[in-house]
Design a protein around this motif. Sequence first.
Motif, PDB file in Angstrom:
ATOM      1  N   VAL A   1       0.837  -1.201   0.000  1.00 46.64           N
ATOM      2  CA  VAL A   1       0.000   0.000   0.000  1.00 46.64           C
ATOM      3  C   VAL A   1       0.869   1.248   0.000  1.00 46.64           C
ATOM      4  CG1 VAL A   1      -1.757   1.291   1.261  1.00 46.64           C
ATOM      5  CG2 VAL A   1      -1.920  -1.201   1.101  1.00 46.64           C
TER       6      VAL A   1
ATOM      7  N   ARG B   1      -5.834   5.837   1.381  1.00 44.01           N
ATOM      8  CA  ARG B   1      -5.157   4.546   1.478  1.00 44.01           C
ATOM      9  C   ARG B   1      -4.915   4.176   2.939  1.00 44.01           C
ATOM     10  NH1 ARG B   1      -1.889   6.024  -3.519  1.00 44.01           N
ATOM     11  NH2 ARG B   1      -3.140   5.085  -5.176  1.00 44.01           N
TER      12      ARG B   1
ATOM     13  N   THR C   1      -2.727  -5.812  -5.675  1.00 40.87           N
ATOM     14  CA  THR C   1      -2.231  -5.915  -4.304  1.00 40.87           C
ATOM     15  C   THR C   1      -2.567  -7.267  -3.701  1.00 40.87           C
ATOM     16  OG1 THR C   1      -2.440  -3.518  -4.002  1.00 40.87           O
ATOM     17  CG2 THR C   1      -2.312  -4.857  -2.009  1.00 40.87           C
TER      18      THR C   1
END
Length: 307
Positions: free
Chosen positions: A48, A97, A133
């Motif tokens: 991230v 995020r 991700t």
Amino acid sequence: MTDGDGEWALPEDTEDVRAALVEWYEADHRSFPWRETTDPYEILVSEVMSQQTQLSRVEDAWHAFLDQWPTTTDLAAAERGEVVGFWSDHSLGYNNRAKYLHEAAQQVESDYDGEFPDTPEELSELMGVGPYTANAVASFAFDNGDAVVDTNVKRVLYRVFGVPDDDAAFEAAANDLMPEGESRVWNNAVMELGGVACGKSPDCDAAGCPWREWCDAYQTGDFTAPDVPTQPDFEGSRRQFRGRVVRALSEHGELALDELGPRIRVDYAPDGSYGRDWLRGLLDDLADDGMVEVADGSGSTVARLQE
């Protein structure tokens, strides 16, 4: 690589291609702390953070974040504003995020009893975790992912094998190349290749790229790619190969053509397109410039630097 009809195809000696890359990666690669762990939480944090931040800056922030919230339990219990504040203070990109990472930690605690899911499909259920991700975490934490396809990987596949600029083609080629059940080392290795040897300005020889002998770009000198719309002026040029000749002769002294050639190009073949005739042309240019002497005799041609 392209076949006789101009279509792209993976090389027949795929096992050799795989082995060359893994051997290159395992011999020497950049050291990042998230490469030394299989903890899915620590890997998720790194993924991230890396989305909008250079890796050289991520490392300090990653350590600081995990010092403050070492587990999903700690992060889930934190105040949302504190997490967002950390993100902002460390210039880690969009603050949402941080919010999603906080919510994902709460999901792991509440929905998975503190244990991370281990497949890309399940990981995609976590807040803010997209397909890329999810696959990265599954690969690096559980060795249970598909091939990772990021910008660096696309650039490598496009240049080396002539894979067209199409997401489906990139995904298919990447998965065909990846050894089954080895997503952790493979994805690290191919991303390292794109980051170290095959960047926008490639560094093929200095980085010891293990795929030079299969690489369309290396053989043709055309290093364009989806994120490199124009060919670099120097890479693959005649000027670059002239420089390699001078360095090789400076290091090794007098060399016969067939001793010099492989030091200039990994695909040098005496009677090939990049063989004695091609190399002699470079040497003649350098001789005209007063930099190299070329001598013919006793069945061989040798070159040395002009004294």
